[in-house]
Design a protein around this motif. Structure first.
Motif, mmCIF file in Angstrom:
data_model
loop_
_atom_site.group_PDB
_atom_site.id
_atom_site.type_symbol
_atom_site.label_atom_id
_atom_site.label_comp_id
_atom_site.label_asym_id
_atom_site.label_seq_id
_atom_site.Cartn_x
_atom_site.Cartn_y
_atom_site.Cartn_z
ATOM 1 N N VAL A 79 0.853 -1.297 -0.001
ATOM 2 C CA VAL A 79 -0.176 0.158 0.039
ATOM 3 C C VAL A 79 0.980 1.345 -0.099
ATOM 4 O O VAL A 79 1.666 1.394 0.875
ATOM 5 C CB VAL A 79 -1.094 -0.085 1.093
ATOM 6 N N VAL A 80 0.587 2.175 -0.711
ATOM 7 C CA VAL A 80 1.372 3.220 -1.009
ATOM 8 C C VAL A 80 0.355 4.357 -0.049
ATOM 9 O O VAL A 80 -0.835 4.192 -0.320
ATOM 10 C CB VAL A 80 1.344 3.852 -2.318
ATOM 11 N N THR A 81 1.083 4.919 0.570
ATOM 12 C CA THR A 81 0.304 5.888 1.928
ATOM 13 C C THR A 81 0.715 7.395 1.550
ATOM 14 O O THR A 81 1.675 7.668 0.703
ATOM 15 C CB THR A 81 0.576 5.577 3.044
ATOM 16 N N ALA A 82 -0.179 8.187 2.233
ATOM 17 C CA ALA A 82 0.177 9.637 2.072
ATOM 18 C C ALA A 82 0.496 10.074 3.672
ATOM 19 O O ALA A 82 -0.039 9.185 4.668
ATOM 20 C CB ALA A 82 -1.037 10.237 1.712
ATOM 21 N N GLU A 83 1.094 11.017 3.786
ATOM 22 C CA GLU A 83 1.166 11.699 5.282
ATOM 23 C C GLU A 83 0.277 13.108 5.223
ATOM 24 O O GLU A 83 0.292 13.752 4.168
ATOM 25 C CB GLU A 83 2.557 11.916 5.530
ATOM 26 N N PRO A 84 -0.158 13.577 6.465
ATOM 27 C CA PRO A 84 -0.836 14.704 6.360
ATOM 28 C C PRO A 84 -0.014 16.099 5.684
ATOM 29 O O PRO A 84 -0.620 16.872 5.273
ATOM 30 C CB PRO A 84 -1.054 14.816 8.027
ATOM 31 N N ASP A 89 0.389 18.595 -5.031
ATOM 32 C CA ASP A 89 1.080 18.131 -6.154
ATOM 33 C C ASP A 89 1.967 16.754 -6.008
ATOM 34 O O ASP A 89 2.014 16.260 -6.950
ATOM 35 C CB ASP A 89 2.012 19.425 -6.537
ATOM 36 N N THR A 90 2.515 16.690 -5.082
ATOM 37 C CA THR A 90 3.396 15.413 -4.616
ATOM 38 C C THR A 90 2.449 14.158 -4.706
ATOM 39 O O THR A 90 2.895 13.280 -5.483
ATOM 40 C CB THR A 90 3.814 15.631 -3.183
ATOM 41 N N LEU A 91 1.286 14.326 -4.199
ATOM 42 C CA LEU A 91 0.470 13.203 -4.363
ATOM 43 C C LEU A 91 -0.394 12.875 -5.544
ATOM 44 O O LEU A 91 -0.484 11.471 -6.072
ATOM 45 C CB LEU A 91 -0.840 13.291 -3.346
ATOM 46 N N MET A 92 -0.400 13.850 -6.397
ATOM 47 C CA MET A 92 -0.981 13.744 -7.805
ATOM 48 C C MET A 92 0.160 13.192 -8.721
ATOM 49 O O MET A 92 0.046 12.095 -9.190
ATOM 50 C CB MET A 92 -1.273 15.087 -8.481
ATOM 51 N N ALA A 93 1.385 13.234 -8.446
ATOM 52 C CA ALA A 93 2.708 13.024 -9.024
ATOM 53 C C ALA A 93 2.596 11.341 -8.593
ATOM 54 O O ALA A 93 2.950 10.527 -9.495
ATOM 55 C CB ALA A 93 4.001 13.463 -8.855
ATOM 56 N N ASP A 97 2.073 8.201 -11.256
ATOM 57 C CA ASP A 97 3.690 7.343 -11.394
ATOM 58 C C ASP A 97 3.110 5.953 -10.987
ATOM 59 O O ASP A 97 3.389 4.666 -11.765
ATOM 60 C CB ASP A 97 4.480 7.699 -10.557
ATOM 61 N N ARG A 98 2.250 5.750 -9.975
ATOM 62 C CA ARG A 98 1.914 4.339 -9.598
ATOM 63 C C ARG A 98 0.530 3.782 -10.027
ATOM 64 O O ARG A 98 0.149 2.619 -9.784
ATOM 65 C CB ARG A 98 1.857 4.395 -7.917
ATOM 66 N N ARG A 101 -5.578 5.330 -7.386
ATOM 67 C CA ARG A 101 -6.622 6.286 -7.108
ATOM 68 C C ARG A 101 -6.847 6.460 -5.832
ATOM 69 O O ARG A 101 -7.819 7.554 -5.687
ATOM 70 C CB ARG A 101 -7.908 6.070 -8.102
ATOM 71 N N HIS A 102 -6.186 5.829 -4.668
ATOM 72 C CA HIS A 102 -6.865 5.997 -3.387
ATOM 73 C C HIS A 102 -5.372 6.013 -2.529
ATOM 74 O O HIS A 102 -4.671 4.866 -3.009
ATOM 75 C CB HIS A 102 -7.512 5.047 -3.008
ATOM 76 N N LEU A 103 -5.121 6.874 -1.703
ATOM 77 C CA LEU A 103 -4.120 6.862 -0.768
ATOM 78 C C LEU A 103 -4.521 6.831 0.790
ATOM 79 O O LEU A 103 -5.323 7.956 1.162
ATOM 80 C CB LEU A 103 -3.178 7.969 -1.039
ATOM 81 N N PRO A 104 -4.289 5.871 1.476
ATOM 82 C CA PRO A 104 -4.800 5.983 2.921
ATOM 83 C C PRO A 104 -3.661 7.064 3.311
ATOM 84 O O PRO A 104 -2.563 7.132 3.013
ATOM 85 C CB PRO A 104 -4.570 4.508 3.380
ATOM 86 N N VAL A 105 -4.248 8.084 4.415
ATOM 87 C CA VAL A 105 -3.409 8.803 5.051
ATOM 88 C C VAL A 105 -2.917 8.219 6.354
ATOM 89 O O VAL A 105 -3.626 7.867 7.306
ATOM 90 C CB VAL A 105 -4.130 10.038 5.095
ATOM 91 N N VAL A 106 -1.933 8.121 6.777
ATOM 92 C CA VAL A 106 -1.098 7.479 7.619
ATOM 93 C C VAL A 106 -0.240 8.529 8.616
ATOM 94 O O VAL A 106 0.592 9.158 7.917
ATOM 95 C CB VAL A 106 -0.320 6.117 7.396
#
Length: 142
Positions: A79-84, A89-93, A97-98, A101-106
């Motif tokens: 799982v590719v995740t995001a941080e708060p 722009d970083t998440l769109m890239a 790239d991957r 369409r969904h990124l859990p925020v951890v």
């Protein structure tokens, strides 16, 4: 804009299932919640994500019998995740790239929300609209 700001507007609700939930149960959650993915959690940690793509793959591989198998048999484990503190722009890239369409925020190992490509596009449209309005006002003011 940062993910934390998106979650303030959107809220931190995350649709989740356990790894032992059946594919049928997970598909029902996707349908009932009108979402494209659910996070698979085990003991409070992100164990995987189960998306519409995973559902299609399960049925193509194993037919209708896949519906009674555990979601852990088909979920995406890496799982590719995001941080708060991540930017839109970083998440769109990252999503482009991957091809996701969904990124859990951890945050500190704890699931605090989820963002979709739709959330990010909505944010970018709002930013562009605000910028255009500001420029119009500036030009009109002369």
């Amino acid at each position: 804009m940062l993910v934390t700001e998106i979650l303030k507007d959107k809220g931190g609700a995350v649709h989740q299932v356990g790894p032992d939930a059946t594919v049928s149960k997970a598909a029902g959650e996707l349908l009932d919640r009108k979402v494209g993915a659910v996070v698979v959690t085990d003991g409070g940690r992100v164990a995987g994500i189960f998306s519409e793509r995973d559902m299609v793959r399960a049925v193509c591989q194993d037919g209708a019998s896949a519906l009674e198998r555990p979601v852990s048999d088909y979920m995406t484990r890496d799982v590719v995740t995001a941080e708060p503190s991540d930017t839109v722009d970083t998440l769109m890239a990252r999503m482009t790239d991957r091809r996701i369409r969904h990124l859990p925020v951890v945050e500190h190992g704890r699931l605090t929300g989820i963002v979709s490509i739709g959330d990010l596009v909505k944010c970018k449209i709002a930013e562009a609209t605000h910028e255009a309005d500001t420029l119009r006002q500036y030009i009109a003011a002369g």
